[in-house]
Design a protein around this motif. Structure first.
Motif, mmCIF file in Angstrom:
data_model
loop_
_atom_site.group_PDB
_atom_site.id
_atom_site.type_symbol
_atom_site.label_atom_id
_atom_site.label_comp_id
_atom_site.label_asym_id
_atom_site.label_seq_id
_atom_site.Cartn_x
_atom_site.Cartn_y
_atom_site.Cartn_z
ATOM 1 N N ILE A 1 0.878 -1.165 0.000
ATOM 2 C CA ILE A 1 0.000 0.000 0.000
ATOM 3 C C ILE A 1 0.911 1.209 0.000
ATOM 4 O O ILE A 1 1.570 1.509 0.994
ATOM 5 C CB ILE A 1 -0.915 0.009 1.234
ATOM 6 N N SER A 2 0.983 1.909 -1.123
ATOM 7 C CA SER A 2 2.003 2.936 -1.278
ATOM 8 C C SER A 2 1.551 4.305 -0.790
ATOM 9 O O SER A 2 2.372 5.177 -0.550
ATOM 10 C CB SER A 2 2.438 3.024 -2.743
ATOM 11 N N GLN A 3 0.243 4.521 -0.657
ATOM 12 C CA GLN A 3 -0.208 5.834 -0.203
ATOM 13 C C GLN A 3 -1.628 5.714 0.351
ATOM 14 O O GLN A 3 -2.360 4.774 0.059
ATOM 15 C CB GLN A 3 -0.175 6.848 -1.345
ATOM 16 N N ASN A 4 -1.994 6.683 1.180
ATOM 17 C CA ASN A 4 -3.355 6.768 1.734
ATOM 18 C C ASN A 4 -3.796 5.473 2.407
ATOM 19 O O ASN A 4 -4.937 5.043 2.284
ATOM 20 C CB ASN A 4 -4.367 7.132 0.638
ATOM 21 N N TYR A 5 -2.884 4.827 3.133
ATOM 22 C CA TYR A 5 -3.286 3.596 3.794
ATOM 23 C C TYR A 5 -4.142 3.917 5.009
ATOM 24 O O TYR A 5 -4.050 4.983 5.609
ATOM 25 C CB TYR A 5 -2.084 2.736 4.165
ATOM 26 N N ASP A 6 -4.982 2.955 5.357
ATOM 27 C CA ASP A 6 -5.949 3.152 6.431
ATOM 28 C C ASP A 6 -5.250 3.410 7.763
ATOM 29 O O ASP A 6 -4.074 3.086 7.951
ATOM 30 C CB ASP A 6 -6.842 1.917 6.560
ATOM 31 N N ARG A 434 5.679 -0.229 22.391
ATOM 32 C CA ARG A 434 5.022 0.665 21.445
ATOM 33 C C ARG A 434 3.538 0.326 21.422
ATOM 34 O O ARG A 434 3.170 -0.845 21.301
ATOM 35 C CB ARG A 434 5.613 0.503 20.031
ATOM 36 N N THR A 435 2.715 1.342 21.547
ATOM 37 C CA THR A 435 1.267 1.124 21.513
ATOM 38 C C THR A 435 0.648 2.016 20.440
ATOM 39 O O THR A 435 1.085 3.154 20.233
ATOM 40 C CB THR A 435 0.630 1.433 22.879
ATOM 41 N N PHE A 436 -0.357 1.487 19.770
ATOM 42 C CA PHE A 436 -1.019 2.196 18.679
ATOM 43 C C PHE A 436 -2.532 2.051 18.825
ATOM 44 O O PHE A 436 -3.037 0.961 19.113
ATOM 45 C CB PHE A 436 -0.585 1.624 17.320
ATOM 46 N N PHE A 437 -3.233 3.158 18.607
ATOM 47 C CA PHE A 437 -4.694 3.162 18.664
ATOM 48 C C PHE A 437 -5.214 3.887 17.422
ATOM 49 O O PHE A 437 -4.611 4.876 16.971
ATOM 50 C CB PHE A 437 -5.195 3.875 19.931
ATOM 51 N N TYR A 438 -6.324 3.432 16.881
ATOM 52 C CA TYR A 438 -6.831 4.062 15.660
ATOM 53 C C TYR A 438 -8.350 3.923 15.580
ATOM 54 O O TYR A 438 -8.961 3.053 16.217
ATOM 55 C CB TYR A 438 -6.182 3.421 14.425
ATOM 56 N N VAL A 439 -8.935 4.791 14.761
ATOM 57 C CA VAL A 439 -10.344 4.686 14.391
ATOM 58 C C VAL A 439 -10.480 5.243 12.979
ATOM 59 O O VAL A 439 -9.806 6.214 12.613
ATOM 60 C CB VAL A 439 -11.255 5.450 15.381
ATOM 61 N N GLN A 440 -11.305 4.610 12.167
ATOM 62 C CA GLN A 440 -11.503 5.063 10.797
ATOM 63 C C GLN A 440 -12.947 4.798 10.381
ATOM 64 O O GLN A 440 -13.515 3.751 10.686
ATOM 65 C CB GLN A 440 -10.550 4.349 9.829
ATOM 66 N N ASP A 441 -13.499 5.772 9.654
ATOM 67 C CA ASP A 441 -14.879 5.675 9.169
ATOM 68 C C ASP A 441 -14.863 5.788 7.645
ATOM 69 O O ASP A 441 -14.414 6.793 7.097
ATOM 70 C CB ASP A 441 -15.730 6.795 9.780
ATOM 71 N N LEU A 502 0.173 12.146 16.588
ATOM 72 C CA LEU A 502 -1.162 11.928 16.028
ATOM 73 C C LEU A 502 -1.073 11.966 14.508
ATOM 74 O O LEU A 502 -0.439 12.849 13.929
ATOM 75 C CB LEU A 502 -2.127 12.995 16.523
ATOM 76 N N ALA A 503 -1.701 11.000 13.862
ATOM 77 C CA ALA A 503 -1.626 10.893 12.397
ATOM 78 C C ALA A 503 -3.040 10.847 11.824
ATOM 79 O O ALA A 503 -3.705 9.814 11.877
ATOM 80 C CB ALA A 503 -0.852 9.644 12.003
ATOM 81 N N PRO A 504 -3.536 11.958 11.288
ATOM 82 C CA PRO A 504 -4.890 11.959 10.723
ATOM 83 C C PRO A 504 -4.925 11.286 9.356
ATOM 84 O O PRO A 504 -3.912 11.163 8.667
ATOM 85 C CB PRO A 504 -5.217 13.447 10.606
ATOM 86 N N ARG A 505 -6.117 10.854 8.965
ATOM 87 C CA ARG A 505 -6.337 10.261 7.646
ATOM 88 C C ARG A 505 -7.549 10.950 7.029
ATOM 89 O O ARG A 505 -8.635 10.970 7.615
ATOM 90 C CB ARG A 505 -6.620 8.762 7.743
#
Length: 513
Positions: A1-6, A434-441, A502-505
């Motif tokens: 996935i080269s760009q705009n990955y979830d 290392r801990t990671f949390f995410y949410v995507q709609d 923080l990394a927005p999408r």
């Protein structure tokens, strides 16, 4: 996935690779393959592999690439329990031929001890190569000769009484040239061995229509070895890129997981994984006291990793007359071996993802926890030592042609630089959480337009070491070195955590027709 990955994916900027192992099915399927290539199908290199150039082996060094393996998968219990496994073996011999620079036949006959003079007259070419006596000339206040006023050796002949006994011992072990001239006058030919075994196996169990579990295990074992071109004196290796030494590796990868349909609109998956990387690299002669036997004390000290050959750089590594090919073992010239090297990495990971469909929204959220551990005992510089015998030690500071020969500096025992690597610890490990949390709609606004909105929060806890004194670094702000476990310095070296990663999408997809 080269760009705009979830938002599910992160810790990368250029792209993410997603891999999935195969599972079995209700029918048995398999495959087998082999690829083989050898020196029987290769042409000679006309510059280094002409007939009878190699007195110890065939004209074309042994070369082999044999890759073979297969897969099989199928049912254990139809419609319920399945397996899949694969294996690949690699057997390689990498042949290599190249030219080296060794002392001339005249040097061998006149400089190997006894009365008379060591004759380096062949190196007097084009006004270059004149050897000046480093015991003559001006001396500055720190005792080092500046080169001004040095006296040349007549006809480039050095009295054998002035020669370094260890250098003469090295000369006796070097081969005679097989080609004319003072440079690129010896052809070396040989091969390195590279063997790999790797396999994977996976089990899938469809417990119910809404619960699926799996487990997989993978292994990669490697063994590599390559001799050096000059035998006990090492030098350029026959392995890829001139490498010489031995390597062993054993990598393990384990994962188990479950997919559960809690409700028709609510799915979850859980995974636990473990990965272990182990790698040991050793010198081609790491257990021998070679330098002591040659008369160079203080190099094979008995400390861990200090056995075997040092690296000898005779000349300035610039292709000048009087420069020999690298001797011994070294990461930066001789045979590109970071030896000895002992490295082990481990990583544990737990991941939980949830997917919820609500009308035109498909919401995915989850968390990932990773624990990484590393033990690395390197030898970026040879622990036995790296010695240089520079042209300048037998040159003069005056005139258009200052002269100087690396081989003369070597025979006079005039070392211009010395360095070695020392590691007093063999158990200093570092680890990190290392801990990671995410949410995507994924919001389907219209039948043609979908919006992708999400965010990811990454937390990298400070690295920590496993004991007092097992880590430290220089603090620019206080001009001191923080050492773990001393004073008020903790095992994490008092590094403060950063909770602002923080990394927005934001993205969209539109279907024109």
């Amino acid at each position: 996935i080269s760009q705009n990955y979830d938002a599910e994916f992160g810790a990368a900027v250029a792209g993410v690779t997603v891999m999935q192992t195969k599972s079995g099915s209700n029918k048995f399927h398999g495959s087998a393959y082999e690829f083989r290539r050898s020196d029987a199908q290769e042409a000679r290199d006309p510059f280094t592999q002409y007939p009878h150039n190699n007195p110890v082996g065939p004209d074309i060094p042994n070369t082999l690439s044999n890759v073979f393996g297969g897969t099989i998968g199928g049912p254990v219990l139809r419609n319920k329990l399945f397996f899949f496994t694969d294996y690949q073996g690699t057997r390689q011999k990498v042949g290599n031929s190249f030219k080296l620079t060794v002392p001339t036949a005249l040097v061998h006959s006149t400089c190997a001890g006894g009365s008379g003079n060591c004759d380096l007259s062949e190196y007097l070419q084009g006004g270059q190569g004149q050897v000046y006596d480093p015991a003559t000339g001006a001396v500055n206040k720190d005792g080092a000769a500046t080169g001004v006023g040095r006296v040349p050796f007549a006809n480039n002949q050095i009295p054998n009484s002035r020669l370094s006994a260890p250098a003469v011992n090295v000369l006796k072990l070097l081969p005679a040239p097989s080609l004319p001239g003072v440079q690129n006058n010896y052809v070396a030919s040989g091969f390195g061995v590279y063997n790999f075994n790797q396999f994977d196996t996976r089990i899938d169990d469809q417990i119910t229509s809404s619960v699926h579990i799996f487990g997989r295990y993978g292994y990669l074992g490697s063994q590599q070895s390559s001799p050096a071109a000059l035998g006990v004196l090492g030098g350029n290796g026959f392995g890829v890129g001139g490498w010489a030494g031995s390597e062993t590796g054993g990598n393990h990868s384990l994962a188990v997981g479950a997919d559960v349909a809690v409700k028709p609109q609510l799915l979850t998956d859980l995974r636990f994984s473990y990965f272990r990387y182990a790698f040991v690299e050793a010198k081609y002669d790491g257990t021998t006291p070679l330098m002591t036997s040659l008369g160079m004390p203080g190099l094979n000290t008995g400390a861990q990793g200090s056995g075997g050959a040092a690296q000898l750089e005779i000349g300035d590594a610039s292709g000048k007359i009087g420069e020999l090919s690298y001797l011994g073992s070294g990461n930066h010239g001789a045979n590109h071996c970071n030896c000895p090297l002992d490295m082990t990495e481990q990583e544990y990971a737990f991941i939980n993802n949830w997917t919820r469909d609500i009308g035109h929204h498909s919401v995915k959220f989850g968390a990932e926890i990773r624990h990484l551990q590393e033990l690395r005992i390197p030898s970026d510089v040879n622990r036995t030592g790296e010695l240089q015998f520079a042209n300048e030690r037998t040159s003069t500071a005056s005139g258009a042609n200052p002269g100087g020969l690396g081989i003369a500096s070597f025979f006079l025992g005039d070392v211009s630089s010395f360095q070695r690597y020392v590691s007093s610890s063999t158990n200093a490990q570092e680890h990190q959480y290392r801990t990671f949390f995410y949410v995507q709609d994924n919001w389907r606004l219209t039948p043609k337009l979908t919006l992708n909105l999400g965010g990811r929060w990454e937390i990298y806890f400070p690295e920590a070491v496993n004991g007092k004194g097992n880590g430290g670094f220089y603090d620019l702000n206080t001009n001191t070195i923080r050492v773990a476990g001393y004073g008020n310095i903790g095992m994490n070296l008092n590094i403060q955590n950063n909770f602002t990663f923080l990394a927005p999408r934001v993205g969209f997809a539109y279907q024109l027709t």
